[in-house]
Motif scaffolding. Structure first.
Motif, PDB file in Angstrom:
ATOM      1  N   SER A  31       0.723  -1.219   0.186  1.00 51.99           N
ATOM      2  CA  SER A  31       0.041  -0.396   0.224  1.00 51.99           C
ATOM      3  C   SER A  31       0.931   1.043  -0.192  1.00 51.99           C
ATOM      4  CB  SER A  31      -1.150   0.106   1.040  1.00 51.99           C
ATOM      5  OG  SER A  31       0.058   0.035   2.347  1.00 51.99           O
ATOM      6  N   LEU A  32       1.745   0.982   0.643  1.00 49.97           N
ATOM      7  CA  LEU A  32       2.665   2.413   0.287  1.00 49.97           C
ATOM      8  C   LEU A  32       3.397   3.031  -0.197  1.00 49.97           C
ATOM      9  CD1 LEU A  32       4.239   4.719   2.046  1.00 49.97           C
ATOM     10  CD2 LEU A  32       6.510   2.951   2.278  1.00 49.97           C
ATOM     11  N   GLY A  33       3.851   1.087  -1.340  1.00 53.68           N
ATOM     12  CA  GLY A  33       4.565   1.814  -2.771  1.00 53.68           C
ATOM     13  C   GLY A  33       3.125   1.797  -2.951  1.00 53.68           C
ATOM     14  N   LEU A  34       1.252   1.642  -3.463  1.00 51.30           N
ATOM     15  CA  LEU A  34       0.635   2.411  -4.524  1.00 51.30           C
ATOM     16  C   LEU A  34       0.445   3.099  -4.016  1.00 51.30           C
ATOM     17  CD1 LEU A  34      -1.551  -0.562  -3.969  1.00 51.30           C
ATOM     18  CD2 LEU A  34       0.151  -0.517  -6.079  1.00 51.30           C
ATOM     19  N   SER A  35       0.221   4.250  -3.143  1.00 51.72           N
ATOM     20  CA  SER A  35       0.330   5.270  -2.622  1.00 51.72           C
ATOM     21  C   SER A  35       1.401   6.501  -3.516  1.00 51.72           C
ATOM     22  CB  SER A  35       0.409   5.959  -1.640  1.00 51.72           C
ATOM     23  OG  SER A  35       2.129   5.240  -0.914  1.00 51.72           O
ATOM     24  N   PHE A  36       2.359   5.760  -4.446  1.00 53.99           N
ATOM     25  CA  PHE A  36       3.031   6.803  -5.000  1.00 53.99           C
ATOM     26  C   PHE A  36       2.350   6.324  -6.830  1.00 53.99           C
ATOM     27  CE2 PHE A  36       5.511   6.754  -1.198  1.00 53.99           C
ATOM     28  CZ  PHE A  36       6.035   7.631  -0.926  1.00 53.99           C
TER      29      PHE A  36
ATOM     30  N   ARG B 228      -9.713   3.810  -7.953  1.00 52.40           N
ATOM     31  CA  ARG B 228      -8.652   4.753  -7.981  1.00 52.40           C
ATOM     32  C   ARG B 228      -7.894   4.333  -6.184  1.00 52.40           C
ATOM     33  NH1 ARG B 228     -12.254  10.182  -8.575  1.00 52.40           N
ATOM     34  NH2 ARG B 228     -11.900   9.941  -6.450  1.00 52.40           N
ATOM     35  N   MET B 229      -6.898   3.413  -6.578  1.00 52.39           N
ATOM     36  CA  MET B 229      -6.476   3.169  -5.946  1.00 52.39           C
ATOM     37  C   MET B 229      -5.010   3.420  -5.775  1.00 52.39           C
ATOM     38  SD  MET B 229      -6.932   0.089  -4.246  1.00 52.39           S
ATOM     39  CE  MET B 229      -8.187  -0.973  -5.157  1.00 52.39           C
ATOM     40  N   GLY B 230      -4.691   4.097  -6.187  1.00 52.39           N
ATOM     41  CA  GLY B 230      -3.101   5.404  -5.652  1.00 52.39           C
ATOM     42  C   GLY B 230      -4.305   5.306  -4.744  1.00 52.39           C
ATOM     43  N   TYR B 231      -4.796   6.386  -5.085  1.00 55.14           N
ATOM     44  CA  TYR B 231      -5.092   7.961  -4.371  1.00 55.14           C
ATOM     45  C   TYR B 231      -5.898   7.135  -3.220  1.00 55.14           C
ATOM     46  CZ  TYR B 231      -7.491  12.269  -2.892  1.00 55.14           C
ATOM     47  OH  TYR B 231      -8.254  12.655  -2.231  1.00 55.14           O
ATOM     48  N   ALA B 232      -6.322   6.394  -2.981  1.00 54.68           N
ATOM     49  CA  ALA B 232      -6.911   5.337  -1.712  1.00 54.68           C
ATOM     50  C   ALA B 232      -5.814   5.247  -0.639  1.00 54.68           C
ATOM     51  CB  ALA B 232      -8.043   4.454  -1.993  1.00 54.68           C
ATOM     52  N   SER B 233      -4.401   4.546  -1.485  1.00 52.02           N
ATOM     53  CA  SER B 233      -3.483   4.085  -0.801  1.00 52.02           C
ATOM     54  C   SER B 233      -2.993   4.752   0.282  1.00 52.02           C
ATOM     55  CB  SER B 233      -2.670   3.526  -1.171  1.00 52.02           C
ATOM     56  OG  SER B 233      -3.427   1.363  -1.993  1.00 52.02           O
ATOM     57  N   ALA B 234      -2.923   6.686  -0.550  1.00 53.37           N
ATOM     58  CA  ALA B 234      -2.250   7.543   0.336  1.00 53.37           C
ATOM     59  C   ALA B 234      -3.264   7.948   1.453  1.00 53.37           C
ATOM     60  CB  ALA B 234      -2.338   8.888  -0.704  1.00 53.37           C
ATOM     61  N   MET B 235      -4.720   8.325   1.053  1.00 55.27           N
ATOM     62  CA  MET B 235      -5.538   8.380   2.121  1.00 55.27           C
ATOM     63  C   MET B 235      -5.611   7.595   3.630  1.00 55.27           C
ATOM     64  SD  MET B 235      -9.238   8.978   0.483  1.00 55.27           S
ATOM     65  CE  MET B 235      -9.614   8.741   1.686  1.00 55.27           C
TER      66      MET B 235
ATOM     67  N   GLU C 293       0.817   2.637 -12.539  1.00 55.93           N
ATOM     68  CA  GLU C 293       1.351   4.084 -13.409  1.00 55.93           C
ATOM     69  C   GLU C 293       2.336   5.009 -11.944  1.00 55.93           C
ATOM     70  OE1 GLU C 293       1.717   8.256 -15.780  1.00 55.93           O
ATOM     71  OE2 GLU C 293      -0.248   6.412 -16.097  1.00 55.93           O
ATOM     72  N   PHE C 294       3.692   5.093 -11.890  1.00 51.95           N
ATOM     73  CA  PHE C 294       4.287   5.794 -10.938  1.00 51.95           C
ATOM     74  C   PHE C 294       4.006   7.443 -10.800  1.00 51.95           C
ATOM     75  CE2 PHE C 294       7.569   8.296  -9.269  1.00 51.95           C
ATOM     76  CZ  PHE C 294       7.814   7.598  -8.021  1.00 51.95           C
ATOM     77  N   VAL C 295       3.628   8.049  -9.656  1.00 54.50           N
ATOM     78  CA  VAL C 295       3.075   9.542 -10.198  1.00 54.50           C
ATOM     79  C   VAL C 295       3.914  10.375  -8.942  1.00 54.50           C
ATOM     80  CG1 VAL C 295       0.693   8.977 -11.446  1.00 54.50           C
ATOM     81  CG2 VAL C 295       1.436   9.130  -8.491  1.00 54.50           C
ATOM     82  N   GLY C 296       4.443   9.642  -8.117  1.00 50.84           N
ATOM     83  CA  GLY C 296       5.066  10.525  -7.288  1.00 50.84           C
ATOM     84  C   GLY C 296       4.645  11.399  -6.271  1.00 50.84           C
ATOM     85  N   LEU C 297       4.454  12.195  -5.513  1.00 55.63           N
ATOM     86  CA  LEU C 297       3.020  12.703  -4.725  1.00 55.63           C
ATOM     87  C   LEU C 297       2.280  12.860  -4.946  1.00 55.63           C
ATOM     88  CD1 LEU C 297       6.816  14.140  -1.773  1.00 55.63           C
ATOM     89  CD2 LEU C 297       5.591  12.487  -2.121  1.00 55.63           C
ATOM     90  N   ASP C 298       1.738  13.055  -5.740  1.00 55.67           N
ATOM     91  CA  ASP C 298       0.398  13.542  -6.414  1.00 55.67           C
ATOM     92  C   ASP C 298      -0.303  13.109  -5.632  1.00 55.67           C
ATOM     93  OD1 ASP C 298       2.259  14.686  -9.016  1.00 55.67           O
ATOM     94  OD2 ASP C 298       1.710  13.638 -10.785  1.00 55.67           O
ATOM     95  N   ASN C 299      -0.095  11.932  -5.188  1.00 53.98           N
ATOM     96  CA  ASN C 299      -1.776  11.908  -4.936  1.00 53.98           C
ATOM     97  C   ASN C 299      -1.842  12.051  -3.378  1.00 53.98           C
ATOM     98  OD1 ASN C 299      -2.604   9.535  -6.758  1.00 53.98           O
ATOM     99  ND2 ASN C 299      -0.986   8.025  -5.648  1.00 53.98           N
ATOM    100  N   TYR C 300      -0.535  12.691  -2.377  1.00 54.70           N
ATOM    101  CA  TYR C 300      -1.034  13.722  -1.896  1.00 54.70           C
ATOM    102  C   TYR C 300      -0.563  15.077  -1.959  1.00 54.70           C
ATOM    103  CZ  TYR C 300       1.182   9.301   0.398  1.00 54.70           C
ATOM    104  OH  TYR C 300       1.463   8.005   0.888  1.00 54.70           O
TER     105      TYR C 300
END
Length: 319
Positions: A59-64, A284-291, A74-81
């Motif tokens: 989940s930490l990896g997916l948050s990016f 939006r699994m990456g965004y949910a992981s960041a949440m 697709e790697f987006v860096g800190l965009d989700n945060y």
């Protein structure tokens, strides 16, 4: 005449001391015990690693990343945060969650403590009442929510029927934005009250009886005994219940999902429900992981603050 010399006699080796032999066997026995101990707990370690630690790392990896569970991440860096800062629904969900916590935690602690004090008596059949109040804890939250939806029904619910029988008009408990959160709070308190009651009962049983006897000799009444003896020695239990209640209130999901679906509007959309929607409705699994990691940070900081300012006031024995 030749002189025959006898070969030098070899002195027999001294037997090993009995203490050294016992020490060797004891060491081998400890190694065998350690081996079988680790062997027996290895399945638990593997389960924790596979179903807890590994998902946390993933989940930490997916948050990016940006991932819809179909295409490759697709790697987006800190965009989700960065996106969370401008997500109005996220801040609404945080506000609703904070309001839910502020209402449910004090009410739940007061109700559980009062119930524990009432049931902390040596009376015949008292265990039946304790079991009855603990039953909601072991009941499924799905079943509890379905029953309370029927109780809150605005047309034929038991609560409105009771209010109308005493001349009070019925209310739209789950569809009125001003009433939906208090209605959910009542369900949450009713569901968890029995568990906290058991914790407070254990804390009450741990208070030495002679402290109450000394207070009675000093002329203290029931309220003074409760304020000066019971409450100070219940602070460890109170602290634990408060920490766990805050964590639980920020993880509320099932009661909202079943009873209101986040409505009416956004009135009951709590943080965990908005996280679930991003993950499994909007994909939006990456965004949910960041949440999820933001929630971890919030709870971690809240727990540290409680340990810093409240934990040091916990009293484990009478001074």
């Amino acid at each position: 005449m030749t002189q025959v010399t006898e070969p030098p006699s070899v002195a027999p080796s001294a037997p090993a001391p009995a203490k050294a032999i016992r020490g060797t066997w004891r060491h081998r026995g400890r190694r065998r015990q350690a081996f079988w101990g680790y062997a027996f707990i290895a399945p638990n370690f593997l389960g924790i690693a596979a179903f807890l630690l590994l998902p946390i790392v993933i989940s930490l990896g997916l948050s990016f990343t940006s991932w819809d569970m179909v295409s490759d991440p697709e790697f987006v860096g800190l965009d989700n945060y960065q996106r969370m800062a401008g997500d109005a629904q996220l801040w609404v969900s945080l506000r609703n969650t904070a309001a839910l916590a502020l209402m449910s935690i004090p009410l739940g602690i007061a109700a559980s403590l009062g119930l524990a004090l009432a049931l902390n008596r040596k009376l015949r059949g008292i265990n039946i009442f304790r079991a009855a109040f603990f039953l909601p804890v072991i009941a499924s939250m799905v079943a509890v929510a379905m029953v309370w939806r029927w109780v809150y029904n605005s047309e034929f619910g038991l609560l409105n029927q009771f209010l109308e029988s005493i001349g009070i008009p019925g209310q739209n408990w789950l569809t009125d934005p001003d009433l939906v959160l208090p209605s959910l709070v009542l369900v949450m308190v009713w569901k968890s009250m029995g568990y906290n009651m058991v914790l407070f009962l254990a804390g009450l049983r741990a208070i030495p009886r002679h402290l109450y006897e000394a207070a009675e000799l000093d002329g203290a009444n029931a309220w003074q005994q409760f304020r000066n003896v019971t409450l100070p020695l219940l602070t460890p239990t109170m602290f634990f219940v408060t920490v766990m209640s805050i964590i639980g209130s920020f993880q509320v999901f099932d009661v909202v999902y079943i009873m209101t679906g986040g409505g009416p509007g956004d009135a009951s959309r709590v943080y965990y429900y908005w996280l679930w929607q991003n993950a499994f409705e909007f994909f939006r699994m990456g965004y949910a992981s960041a949440m999820a990691w933001l929630l971890f940070v919030i709870l971690f900081v809240a727990t540290l603050i409680q340990m810093r300012f409240i934990g040091r006031r916990v009293q484990y024995e009478m001074g």
